[in-house]
Design a protein around this motif. Structure first.
Motif, PDB file in Angstrom:
ATOM      1  N   GLU A  64     -26.150 -44.290 -12.495  1.00  0.00           N
ATOM      2  CA  GLU A  64     -25.907 -43.762 -10.903  1.00  0.00           C
ATOM      3  C   GLU A  64     -24.313 -43.306 -11.060  1.00  0.00           C
ATOM      4  O   GLU A  64     -23.515 -43.264 -11.761  1.00  0.00           O
ATOM      5  N   PRO A  65     -23.924 -42.328 -10.198  1.00  0.00           N
ATOM      6  CA  PRO A  65     -22.804 -41.403  -9.976  1.00  0.00           C
ATOM      7  C   PRO A  65     -21.630 -42.293  -9.972  1.00  0.00           C
ATOM      8  O   PRO A  65     -20.807 -42.059 -10.858  1.00  0.00           O
ATOM      9  N   GLN A  66     -21.574 -43.684  -9.713  1.00  0.00           N
ATOM     10  CA  GLN A  66     -20.278 -44.381  -9.473  1.00  0.00           C
ATOM     11  C   GLN A  66     -20.240 -44.930 -11.077  1.00  0.00           C
ATOM     12  O   GLN A  66     -19.211 -45.511 -11.470  1.00  0.00           O
ATOM     13  N   GLN A  67     -21.196 -44.848 -11.987  1.00  0.00           N
ATOM     14  CA  GLN A  67     -21.077 -45.315 -13.241  1.00  0.00           C
ATOM     15  C   GLN A  67     -20.339 -44.221 -14.360  1.00  0.00           C
ATOM     16  O   GLN A  67     -20.150 -44.666 -15.257  1.00  0.00           O
ATOM     17  N   LEU A  68     -20.422 -42.972 -13.676  1.00  0.00           N
ATOM     18  CA  LEU A  68     -19.756 -41.842 -14.638  1.00  0.00           C
ATOM     19  C   LEU A  68     -18.377 -42.312 -14.551  1.00  0.00           C
ATOM     20  O   LEU A  68     -17.563 -42.269 -13.492  1.00  0.00           O
ATOM     21  N   THR A  69     -17.637 -42.103 -15.873  1.00  0.00           N
ATOM     22  CA  THR A  69     -16.102 -42.216 -15.866  1.00  0.00           C
ATOM     23  C   THR A  69     -15.284 -41.116 -15.192  1.00  0.00           C
ATOM     24  O   THR A  69     -15.997 -39.800 -15.308  1.00  0.00           O
ATOM     25  N   PRO A  70     -14.187 -40.896 -14.723  1.00  0.00           N
ATOM     26  CA  PRO A  70     -13.593 -39.793 -14.585  1.00  0.00           C
ATOM     27  C   PRO A  70     -13.538 -38.651 -15.550  1.00  0.00           C
ATOM     28  O   PRO A  70     -13.655 -37.623 -15.361  1.00  0.00           O
ATOM     29  N   LYS A  71     -13.465 -39.407 -16.968  1.00  0.00           N
ATOM     30  CA  LYS A  71     -13.532 -38.332 -17.957  1.00  0.00           C
ATOM     31  C   LYS A  71     -14.615 -37.350 -18.290  1.00  0.00           C
ATOM     32  O   LYS A  71     -14.731 -36.192 -18.297  1.00  0.00           O
ATOM     33  N   ALA A  72     -15.887 -38.330 -17.973  1.00  0.00           N
ATOM     34  CA  ALA A  72     -17.361 -37.906 -17.953  1.00  0.00           C
ATOM     35  C   ALA A  72     -17.531 -36.679 -16.723  1.00  0.00           C
ATOM     36  O   ALA A  72     -17.880 -35.483 -16.955  1.00  0.00           O
ATOM     37  N   ARG A  73     -16.945 -36.932 -15.422  1.00  0.00           N
ATOM     38  CA  ARG A  73     -16.816 -36.228 -14.421  1.00  0.00           C
ATOM     39  C   ARG A  73     -16.066 -34.719 -14.782  1.00  0.00           C
ATOM     40  O   ARG A  73     -16.526 -33.775 -14.247  1.00  0.00           O
ATOM     41  N   GLU A  74     -15.016 -34.895 -15.313  1.00  0.00           N
ATOM     42  CA  GLU A  74     -14.278 -33.896 -16.053  1.00  0.00           C
ATOM     43  C   GLU A  74     -14.747 -32.880 -16.717  1.00  0.00           C
ATOM     44  O   GLU A  74     -14.572 -31.954 -16.410  1.00  0.00           O
ATOM     45  N   LEU A  75     -15.336 -33.572 -17.684  1.00  0.00           N
ATOM     46  CA  LEU A  75     -16.078 -32.828 -18.707  1.00  0.00           C
ATOM     47  C   LEU A  75     -17.188 -32.129 -18.067  1.00  0.00           C
ATOM     48  O   LEU A  75     -17.301 -31.031 -18.553  1.00  0.00           O
ATOM     49  N   MET A  76     -17.881 -32.735 -17.234  1.00  0.00           N
ATOM     50  CA  MET A  76     -19.051 -32.037 -16.674  1.00  0.00           C
ATOM     51  C   MET A  76     -18.710 -30.615 -15.894  1.00  0.00           C
ATOM     52  O   MET A  76     -19.038 -29.477 -16.136  1.00  0.00           O
ATOM     53  N   VAL A  77     -17.367 -30.926 -14.920  1.00  0.00           N
ATOM     54  CA  VAL A  77     -16.744 -29.653 -14.237  1.00  0.00           C
ATOM     55  C   VAL A  77     -16.354 -28.534 -15.518  1.00  0.00           C
ATOM     56  O   VAL A  77     -16.842 -27.621 -15.327  1.00  0.00           O
ATOM     57  N   ARG A  78     -16.001 -28.907 -16.566  1.00  0.00           N
ATOM     58  CA  ARG A  78     -15.263 -28.034 -17.383  1.00  0.00           C
ATOM     59  C   ARG A  78     -16.391 -27.454 -18.027  1.00  0.00           C
ATOM     60  O   ARG A  78     -16.391 -26.083 -18.367  1.00  0.00           O
ATOM     61  N   PHE A  79     -17.670 -28.279 -18.425  1.00  0.00           N
ATOM     62  CA  PHE A  79     -18.881 -27.354 -19.013  1.00  0.00           C
ATOM     63  C   PHE A  79     -19.609 -26.484 -18.192  1.00  0.00           C
ATOM     64  O   PHE A  79     -19.938 -25.482 -18.344  1.00  0.00           O
ATOM     65  N   VAL A  80     -19.465 -26.911 -16.763  1.00  0.00           N
ATOM     66  CA  VAL A  80     -20.333 -26.207 -15.795  1.00  0.00           C
ATOM     67  C   VAL A  80     -19.540 -24.806 -15.579  1.00  0.00           C
ATOM     68  O   VAL A  80     -20.074 -23.677 -15.540  1.00  0.00           O
ATOM     69  N   LYS A  81     -18.198 -24.820 -15.601  1.00  0.00           N
ATOM     70  CA  LYS A  81     -17.412 -23.558 -15.392  1.00  0.00           C
ATOM     71  C   LYS A  81     -17.537 -22.760 -16.600  1.00  0.00           C
ATOM     72  O   LYS A  81     -17.152 -21.624 -16.590  1.00  0.00           O
ATOM     73  N   SER A  82     -17.665 -23.179 -17.809  1.00  0.00           N
ATOM     74  CA  SER A  82     -17.817 -22.469 -19.173  1.00  0.00           C
ATOM     75  C   SER A  82     -18.906 -21.967 -19.133  1.00  0.00           C
ATOM     76  O   SER A  82     -19.063 -20.844 -20.081  1.00  0.00           O
ATOM     77  N   LEU A  83     -20.185 -22.047 -18.545  1.00  0.00           N
ATOM     78  CA  LEU A  83     -21.413 -21.549 -18.913  1.00  0.00           C
ATOM     79  C   LEU A  83     -21.272 -19.987 -18.252  1.00  0.00           C
ATOM     80  O   LEU A  83     -20.725 -19.708 -17.393  1.00  0.00           O
ATOM     81  N   ASP A  84     -21.862 -19.254 -19.396  1.00  0.00           N
ATOM     82  CA  ASP A  84     -21.718 -17.614 -19.245  1.00  0.00           C
ATOM     83  C   ASP A  84     -22.904 -17.112 -19.689  1.00  0.00           C
ATOM     84  O   ASP A  84     -23.840 -17.691 -20.322  1.00  0.00           O
ATOM     85  N   SER A  85     -22.919 -15.751 -19.438  1.00  0.00           N
ATOM     86  CA  SER A  85     -24.258 -15.006 -19.942  1.00  0.00           C
ATOM     87  C   SER A  85     -25.523 -15.580 -19.653  1.00  0.00           C
ATOM     88  O   SER A  85     -26.416 -15.873 -20.323  1.00  0.00           O
ATOM     89  N   PRO A  86     -25.988 -15.681 -18.340  1.00  0.00           N
ATOM     90  CA  PRO A  86     -27.166 -16.201 -17.783  1.00  0.00           C
ATOM     91  C   PRO A  86     -28.369 -15.043 -17.982  1.00  0.00           C
ATOM     92  O   PRO A  86     -28.174 -13.855 -17.972  1.00  0.00           O
ATOM     93  N   LEU A  87     -29.412 -15.742 -18.060  1.00  0.00           N
ATOM     94  CA  LEU A  87     -30.738 -14.845 -18.130  1.00  0.00           C
ATOM     95  C   LEU A  87     -31.848 -15.583 -17.367  1.00  0.00           C
ATOM     96  O   LEU A  87     -31.972 -16.869 -17.604  1.00  0.00           O
ATOM     97  N   ILE A  88     -32.212 -15.118 -16.253  1.00  0.00           N
ATOM     98  CA  ILE A  88     -33.429 -15.687 -15.297  1.00  0.00           C
ATOM     99  C   ILE A  88     -34.409 -16.134 -16.234  1.00  0.00           C
ATOM    100  O   ILE A  88     -34.982 -15.164 -16.887  1.00  0.00           O
ATOM    101  N   GLU A  89     -35.034 -17.233 -16.000  1.00  0.00           N
ATOM    102  CA  GLU A  89     -36.260 -17.596 -16.804  1.00  0.00           C
ATOM    103  C   GLU A  89     -36.926 -18.794 -15.849  1.00  0.00           C
ATOM    104  O   GLU A  89     -36.351 -19.384 -14.835  1.00  0.00           O
ATOM    105  N   ASN A  90     -38.292 -19.063 -16.422  1.00  0.00           N
ATOM    106  CA  ASN A  90     -39.070 -19.999 -15.579  1.00  0.00           C
ATOM    107  C   ASN A  90     -39.679 -20.971 -16.261  1.00  0.00           C
ATOM    108  O   ASN A  90     -40.559 -21.594 -16.020  1.00  0.00           O
TER     109      ASN A  90
END
Length: 160
Positions: A64-90
């Protein structure tokens, strides 16, 4: 006297025309991808550590969201911001961990390098990202893995 300096071989002229045509197609494809993925990019840019999140799951275990540590949330944000070179797929995805959050554009699901946006109008947009910060991904994998292991142990599950 007439200028007859047109000495460009026809084969070379043909190659230049073909190369120009291929560049035009390539550029058009990237422009189309850029336009189609704007809502997805906007949804990813809106993700912060305070974003409303759904459960994070991996196989039989959910956090659940409340079980995520602040470190995990920060890493999730950094990971999402680092995603690059997308290709649409299904293609459908399976395995690994996924997490969900709510963006102004709709519900976003992230499964490692795949991002799916379920827009508010009911449409769906999915892209696979070929580049991301591998060090952040490794740290996030370790942190999420540790949290999943703790939760599985608490539930008495034996996950290899």
């Amino acid at each position: 006297m007439k200028n007859s300096s047109n000495r460009t071989p026809p084969l070379f002229r043909g190659l230049v025309i073909v190369a120009g045509f291929l560049l035009l197609i390539w550029g058009g494809f990237h422009l189309w991808q850029w336009v189609k993925l704007r809502p997805l990019r906007a949804a990813m840019d809106s993700f912060t550590t305070e974003s409303a999140m759904g459960s994070t799951s991996c196989y039989l275990v959910s956090l659940e969201p409340q079980q995520l540590t602040p470190k995990a949330r920060e890493l999730m944000v950094r990971f999402v911001k680092s995603l690059d070179s997308p290709l649409i797929e299904n293609e459908s995805f399976s395995g690994g961990w996924t997490f969900h959050y709510t963006a102004p554009q709709g519900q976003v699901t992230i499964a490692t390098s795949r991002v799916i946006l379920h827009m508010n109008d009911g449409s769906r947009l999915q892209a696979c990202f070929s580049r991301f910060d591998k060090e952040v991904c490794k740290q996030l994998d370790e942190e999420i893995g540790r949290l999943f292991d703790e939760e599985a142990e608490r539930q008495g599950l034996d996950i290899p």
